[in-house]
Every structure is written in structure tokens, then in C-alpha cells.
Design an enzyme around this catalytic site. Sequence first.
Site, PDB file in Angstrom:
ATOM      1  N   ILE A   1      13.642 -10.799  43.063  1.00  0.00           N
ATOM      2  CA  ILE A   1      11.310  -9.585  43.247  1.00  0.00           C
ATOM      3  C   ILE A   1      11.379  -9.838  41.419  1.00  0.00           C
ATOM      4  O   ILE A   1      10.012  -9.604  41.813  1.00  0.00           O
ATOM      5  CB  ILE A   1      12.119  -8.610  43.303  1.00  0.00           C
ATOM      6  CG1 ILE A   1      12.973  -7.758  42.337  1.00  0.00           C
ATOM      7  CG2 ILE A   1      12.175  -7.904  44.724  1.00  0.00           C
ATOM      8  CD1 ILE A   1      13.143  -6.564  42.319  1.00  0.00           C
ATOM      9  N   GLU A   2      12.156 -10.435  40.699  1.00  0.00           N
ATOM     10  CA  GLU A   2      10.721 -10.568  39.560  1.00  0.00           C
ATOM     11  C   GLU A   2      10.269 -12.447  39.313  1.00  0.00           C
ATOM     12  O   GLU A   2       9.307 -12.594  39.610  1.00  0.00           O
ATOM     13  CB  GLU A   2      12.275 -10.762  38.712  1.00  0.00           C
ATOM     14  CG  GLU A   2      12.412  -9.688  38.116  1.00  0.00           C
ATOM     15  CD  GLU A   2      13.337  -9.463  37.163  1.00  0.00           C
ATOM     16  OE1 GLU A   2      13.728 -10.117  35.971  1.00  0.00           O
ATOM     17  OE2 GLU A   2      14.795  -8.507  37.096  1.00  0.00           O
ATOM     18  N   MET A   3      11.317 -13.691  39.506  1.00  0.00           N
ATOM     19  CA  MET A   3      10.791 -14.853  39.246  1.00  0.00           C
ATOM     20  C   MET A   3      11.211 -15.419  40.951  1.00  0.00           C
ATOM     21  O   MET A   3      10.160 -16.317  41.112  1.00  0.00           O
ATOM     22  CB  MET A   3      10.970 -15.671  37.843  1.00  0.00           C
ATOM     23  CG  MET A   3      10.205 -15.499  36.779  1.00  0.00           C
ATOM     24  SD  MET A   3      10.896 -15.777  35.530  1.00  0.00           S
ATOM     25  CE  MET A   3       9.643 -16.403  34.349  1.00  0.00           C
TER      26      MET A   3
END
Lengths: 713, 402
Positions: B209-211
Site C-alpha cells: 500500500i505504499e510503493m
Amino acid sequence: MNRLLIHSAVLAIALIVLIGLFIGSTDNSSRAYSEFERRIRSLEHANLNLDSSVLALRLGIQHNYDQLTFHETELQNSLNDLEANLGIWHENPGVNQLATILQKLGESKLTQSSDFKASHSIVKNSLAAFSTIARRLQNSNNDEQKSLITDLESCGLRFYTSGYNVDELAFRNAIDAIMADEALFADHQKRSTSLLLRHSYKLIELRNDMQQSLQSLVQTTVRQTTEQLKERVSILYHHNRERQAGYRIGLIAVSLLLFAYCVVQAFWVYKYARALQNSNQELEKRVEERTADLRDSKEFFQTVLDSIHAQVCVLDETGNIIEANAAFKRIESPSHTGDASPNYLEYCNAPEQNQSIANGKVLGKEIRAVLNADKPYGTCELNEFHIEESRTYQVNVTRLPESSLGRVVVAKSNITDRIVAEKEREQLHKELQDAARQAGMAEVAAGVLHNVGNVLNSVNVSSTVLRDRIDSSPVKQLVRAADVIQGQSDQLSEFFASDPRGEHFPSLLTQLSSNLDEENKYLAEEVTTIAKNIDHIKEIVSMHQSFVKKRGVMETINPIDLVEDALRINEASLNRHQVAIVRNYGSSVPVIPMARHEVLQILVNLIKNAKQAAAETSEACIQLIVSREDDFVTIEVRDNGIGIPEHHLQKIFCYGFTTKDDGNGFGLHSSANAAREFGGSLSAHSEGEGTGATFKLRLPTKPETKEVDATPV
Amino acid sequence: MSYGFALLLQSASEVSAQAICPQIALPLPQSLDAMLIGGWVYVDLGTVWMPDNGLKYQNSLGLLLPTQRIQGLTVLFLLPLGLIFGCTPAATDSGLSLQQQSRFVATVTKQPIAPLTEPMGLTQAKVALGKVLFYDARLSHDNSVSCASCHDMNKGGADGLRTAVGIGGQVGQKNTPTVLNSSLSLAQFWDGRVRTLEEQASGPIHNPIEMGSDWEEVVHKLKRDAKLVAQFHSTYRSSIKPELIVDAIATFERSLITTDSPFDHYLRGDESAIPPQAISGYALFREIGCTSCHQGRAVGGNMFQKFGVMATPLSDHPDAVSDEGRFVVTERTEDMHRYKVPSLRNVDLTAPYFHDGRTETLADAIREMALYQLGTELSDTEVQELEMFLKSLTGKIKSDWL
């Protein structure tokens, strides 16, 4: 070869051993050990620093956790570093186990440190707050409450300092005492009091936790384990070092051995070198001698070559002249004997520039062929036109064996003179031939005359005998008797009856007739002999006539008969000289075809010669031996006469050789020639003078029909 | 005599005894190391200059026998021998750089807070490359998110959001910690699940869910950039590799030290650097016990502490998620609800606050902290003073970080 192999093997083995020892003695652990020690030391440092920091915090020397955190990080890094870089000791299970334990201990220590920080900060804060609030409450309360709070404060501090149960109990009692005091929970200070109590409880709750963390942190045996690890690795390291030292000693020992070996070998090499040098010198001396010899022989050969009139040169494979003799240098154009080693092939192949050579291309082709090893040698004739004359050369091109000295030898000899001489010789030969023909004719005439003479001798003897006989013939008596009768023709009967002479007439007539009859017989015999001899003469003549055209008629006759005929021809002289005849005829003498008269002539000659040789000796004897030898019939005429000296034996069959005063040296010569013509041979043998001689005529049983030169001689 | 000998050796070394001793000196260490010039021979002299205590000397020369007892003076004679035989080239450094040691010296002070110093020893090429990568959105799956997306220098190295937002607008569970001064923290992430910045850097790249990317993809994408490849080659003499990307980013992050804050000037003696309110705020900060946890250079960041020491802050917040803190990492009950104490440097810039970003304003955060951690309620004046103090901690965000 063997020696080389052994040396190579020894060196190779020594080298392998040295390499092995060197690898074994390589110090592969010192660096790793020093690295390891550095890591261990760094770990010990971090560990120690962590302990110090914790203690400094606990003692209140430090006021923040940066340092502790730094040492935590450092310790963690050191642990990780050590774990990741155990190096060559990683394989040792003991080391590995210790490292794992160390890792666990370190992690536990770090956890303890973290816990310590958490509890320490709270305890420190609570203690500070506890003191602050207590002081504030003391100031705002009367003595009773003040003493309670003072009591709490002192109990709290004591507990914080010692951590003993007794102090904790006292602290709790003090807390209880405060809680029991309502005045302290008055509205204006209720919050402070309750906060004080909460901090107090926090102290009780966490002080021992903090202490616990601290103690277990300090007591964690990181240092001891590190020491153990260090000790263990050190032992391993020193074992390594000892092993390496062993290898090093081995290395030195093997090196010394190798050195000694090399020294020994060097000594030998020196010795060999000396021997080699000596032999080299000797060799050089010999080579010098050889070179001198060679030079001499070269000079010799050069001189020999130079003395040859023919022009000789040696060409290399391209046709360049690399050697030439003096004649070549002298005669050939100077441009072809220069230092630049001019090409003889080109010279030959370029007649337009050298118009003196008529057929140089032929020579060039020959040289090329020999150069290309198409044939081992070549020859050709070369015509050169010089100002005053035309010369003919014979050029021989000979291939040399593979050598650096050249490929072919070209020998050019001037044959102009020879050709002239040859022409002269041909002329001479022709003349000689004519002379020989005349001589041959003379020889034939002499042969005929000789043979005829021989026979005529017999005829002469016979005629003399006839004349003698006729002279002494009783015919005269008969004539006388007839005259007597003629005279008495009228009184014949009285004459016969009464006359005494007539009385003898019958016996006389009987006597006479028998005599006449005898004489008649004798004369007839003599006449037959003469006729035979004349016939023989005729044969001789006709044979010699037939020589011109063809060989005498071949008749198949018994050689023994022929011998008898020959004897018969010589009978008279043999009888006259009282020569004994011994006949020794072989039993299996075959009938052979031969030219009767010629063989007879030979035999007559031989017998006559034998008779003449033997005649001068007492008890002259001629032995006649006829026998068969393989495909030949041999007729030997052996006498016991004067013999033949050895130096005569060699030329006895030569034309014109004779020992007789009246001989013409033709008999034996023609006999031998005739025998050769039959395919047979005539040979003479004698032990020497006074030992007699043996002439042996060999006649082939199957004479080959030989083509006879039809040219009249 | 022995101690003099030690100083003799040490004065010849790069390590100054004076630099170490005040730091580690109390109590006196059991052993000290000495190092000869150039670091060629590293002798553990700790057991040497106390020859009478019977300790065995472990030599590091390899020439000496392992358990031989050595008089200090003998070492002097044997050292050259050791050098000659060269059996053991010893370690080349003492494990402590001068920079680290000088940092110790600086922290020996009565103040719980120390001023920040410029980072030293960073390779400028790596810093530059790290900056490029830090701003490179190709590190994310859809090329939409870079490191700087969440760690915005203009927002104090954080995103100003309650919890992080990654690719496709996905929302994370934790508040974004600032990247500024992050190298001063003892660990990374709120729960301290990794120790180093290098380890941290690869976390968000793989976080879906970040990169939402992975190294293979990232390296593949970056390799198409010839300029970047060239920069990698000139910096590392190597092609693009994950560990090098991480190293460059971490090096860049280490350079992000916000020096020159007003408070640091104050600490260095400039009384007028901060307003009087901040000075009294600092006094209050110490007095009420904030410095128990928020101390050191970074004013925090060097320990884990329970969120809610004096009161439980958890139940009264409806959106609370995963409040187990460090327990998630260590699974020790002691670590339940423990979080990394965040640095208060630049705290003014990094609202909202706490691990879940529950608090919008600094004043509220101050109040909550006082209540939960210290069990005290602060007056508005006190909060204001503390706020002023905290604002004075905001350092200089350099233009070349942007």
C-alpha cells in the site's frame, strides 16, 4: 636420456613437494586471526562501554540515553560483524556454538538495556516528580502532614536507594499513612497528593524492575563468553601456526636438499663440461686437421679439375655457376665466370646474345631436366662457332647428390679432334678391312694349298709306289715270255713239249699270272687310294669354293669313322715314321651331324702335327681318345712328343704362329676357326716341353645352324 | 611508570588518550588498547601495564608465545621484532572513529539536550545520487510515489497526513515519521522493527500500500535511464543494484540533519536565540519530566517507551488500530504498547502526532503527553510555553535537500 628423465623427475617431485609445503606453510590464518581479534576487541569495548553507560545512567552521571543507545548500536554491530566474519574458524563447531551463545547473550543484553532505558526513565521521572511534589506539599501543609510527607519522601528515597523489602514495606506504610490522612486530600491539593501517590506506586512498581534489568544486564556473561571464544580461536590459531611452522621447516629442509642436489649436479655438470671442453678441443683439433685435409683435397681436386681440358662447372638449382675449373674460366666468356655468379641456364637459353652457340637451348633443356631430377644425367652435343673454327663439344650434365655445393655438374669437352680422329680411323678401318680381305683370301688360298698339299703328298707317295710297282712289274717277263712264244710260234707244241724253256713255260705263266694278278690287285688298291685322295682334294677345293657360298654339307657320321679316315690319310707317313697308334674309343659315342671334310681336315692336321711332334722321339705314340661329354663329343689327339712350352700355348692358335721351319702357322689357326664355326672348340694342353701335348676337339652333338657370313673372303 | 608508558604509546597513536579517557574513564576501564603509528601493530596493553596482577598477555603479534608473561618494557623491545617478522599485520583501527569519540565528548554535559552537529564523513556523490533516488517515483509500481511523496521536506520530512497514503491512494495504518534526523534514531519505524536506514528504505518499496514494487522492477526501470546508470557507475563503479540504491538513499538521509535550530544556538550560549517563553518552556520541559524520554541530541529517538505510563490513552480513542507497539516485533509482554520515542526536533512541522496521527495540534499533543505519560495536567500557559520551546527546536531545512 635416462639421466635427463631422472633429473626432470627429481626436480618435478621436489617442485611439487616445495609447492605443497609452501602452500601448507602459507600463513592464511594470521590475518583472519588479527581480524577476529579486532572484532572481539571491538565487541568487548562495546560491551564494556554499554556496561559503563548503564552504570553511568544508574548513578546519575549521564543525563541522556544517547551514549547508551550508541553503545547498544555498537554492540549490535559488533555482534553482527563477528557473526558474519568468523572466517576460517566458522567450521569449528565449538567456535560456532560459542558464537551462537554470544549472539544470544548479546541480544538479551540489548533487550535488557532497552528495558532498562524504559524503566529507568520512568523511575527517574517518578523520583524527580515524587521529590518535587513532596517538597511542594510539605511547604503548603502543617507539621502533621509535613511529617507524613517527609516520612514518605525519606522512605521513598531509601527504597529507591536500597531496594530492600524492609524499605519497600516502610515506603508502603508511609503511602498508607498519607492515604489515611484526609487533610492531604483536601480539594486544593488532592491532585498533587494523588499524583504523588501515583508516582510512589510507579517507583515501587518499576524501581525493582529497573534494578533487575540493570543486574541481569551487567551479569550477562558476554565478556566471559567472548573470552572463551577468544581463547578457543587462539588455540586453533596457534595450532595452525605450529602446523605452518612444521611445513616451513619441511620447506627449508626440502629446499636444502634440493640445493644440495643442485650443487652435486652442478659439480657433475662442471666435470662433464670440463670433459666436454677437452673432447671439444680434441674434436676441434681433429676438425682442423680434417679441414686442412679437406682444403688439401679441395686444392687437389681443383688442380685436377683445372688440369682437365674439358670445361667443368657446377651449377646450383637456379643454374648459377658456383664452381668452375680453369678450362671453363679460360675458355668461356669472362662474363659468365664473374663474381656475380651468372646464370649459366640463362646463358644457354639466350642464344641471340651468344650467337656462337648453335644449339644452347638443347643444353638448357638438358640442364633443366637434370635439375628437376627428371633424369640423373644428360648429355648433348654443342656446336660453337668461333672466329677461326667451328668446335663441337660434348656436354655431360650430371646430377649431384643433395649437397650444398651444387646441384649439377656440367662438363664440356671439346670433341672436335676426336671426331676428326674418328673419321680418320674409319678410313683406316676401311683400308684395313680391304687388306684383311686380301689377307683372308691369301689365308684361304694357303689353307687350300696346305690341305691339298697334304693330300697331294699322299697322292705323290701313291704315285711313286705305283711307278715303282709298275717299274718292277712282271709284265716285262710276260712280254719276254710273249716274245719267246712269238719266236716259237711255229713250233709251239715242240717248244712246249721238248724245249726245256718251254717246259718251264706253264709254271712260268702260272707264276706270272699269279704275280700279275697280285700286282693288279695292288695297283688297283693304290689307284683307289689315289682316287680317294684326289676325291679329297676335290672336296677340299669344292669346300673352299662353297665357303664362299655356304657351309659344307652336313653329314651324320660316326666320329670314330672320321678318326679312322684321318688316320688312314696319314697312314703312310705314320708308317714311315713308325708311330704307334693307340685307339681309345668310348663306347657310347653318338652319331653326330657334322661337316665331314672340315672336321676331317682338322683331324688330319692334328694327327699330322702329333706325328711330327712325336716323330723325333723314340717309341713315338699317338693316342686317340673319342668320348662323349654331355652335348659334346670330344676327340683328343695326344702325343708323347716334344710338347709345347707354356708361352707358346697362348698363341698356338694365332694366325701365322708356327714352330716348324717349313710351317706357315695356318693349320691350327684355321682348325680352331673351323671348330668354333661348328659350335665346338679346339684347345691345346701341354705340361711343358718334352711332356707331349694334347689337342682336344669338341664337337656339338646338336650343332646349331650358324648363319655364315656370305661375303666372299 | 607503566601508565607513563601507556601514554607514551598512545601519544604516538592517532587515538588521543585525552579523547577517550573523560568519556570511558569513570570508572577506569579494565583494559585499554594502544595502537602504534599508522595502525600497523595493535597491542592489547591492558594486561601489560599491570604486570603484577598475574594476567596473561595475549599477544597480537603472533611471534610471542601465547601465554608468556611480558613486562611492559619488554614489549617495547619485542615490538620492532614483531614488525620485522611481520607475522601478524594487526587491525588498522580502534573501532572508534574520531568523529564518534568527539561526539561523546560533546554529550558530556549537564544538559539533557545536546545541539546537533553537521554530519561528517559522508560521500557527497552518494548523497547526490541518494537525493536523485529519493525523489524518483520510479521506485514505486505505478511511478506515482517517491520517497519524497510522504517525506516532504516542506512538511518537515513527513506528509502532514494522519496516516500514510501510498499508490492508488491507499491509506496505511501508521503516521509517517519524519525523515529528518532519522539517522539519529536507535531504530526505524514506530515499532523499531529495523535498526538501520538501509533496512528501512526497502520497506516502503515492497509495502503493497505504499510503493507496491519490488527490486527487480525498480532496477529494471532505473536501468533504462542512461544518465542514472552513468551516475551509479561514477559513484559506485558498478551497475544499478538494490543494495546500492538503498545505500545511496540511506546516505542521503544521513545528511538530513537539521542544524542551526534556535534552541541549539541557545544551548551553545546564545541566550537571545529563543524567546523567554521558550526558555521557561525548556525549564518546564525538564521539570515535569519530559526529558526522561525526550533527551539527547534528537530530543528523543533513543529509546522505546510505553505509550501511557501514568494513564491509559488507548481506550478513549475509537479509531485505535494495532496499538501493541513493539510487541509486534519482539513478542515480549514487556514491550506491549511500547513505541519508539520520537525525536522532537522539527516537531512543529510534523503534525498530526503520535503513531496513529490521532492528534492534530502540537498543543493537544503536549497535553496528551503530559496526561498519559506524566500523569499531570498542564495549564494553558504551560502548554504555550512548552509549545514555544518545541518550536525553537525547528532546525534549518537546507535548500539542497529539496
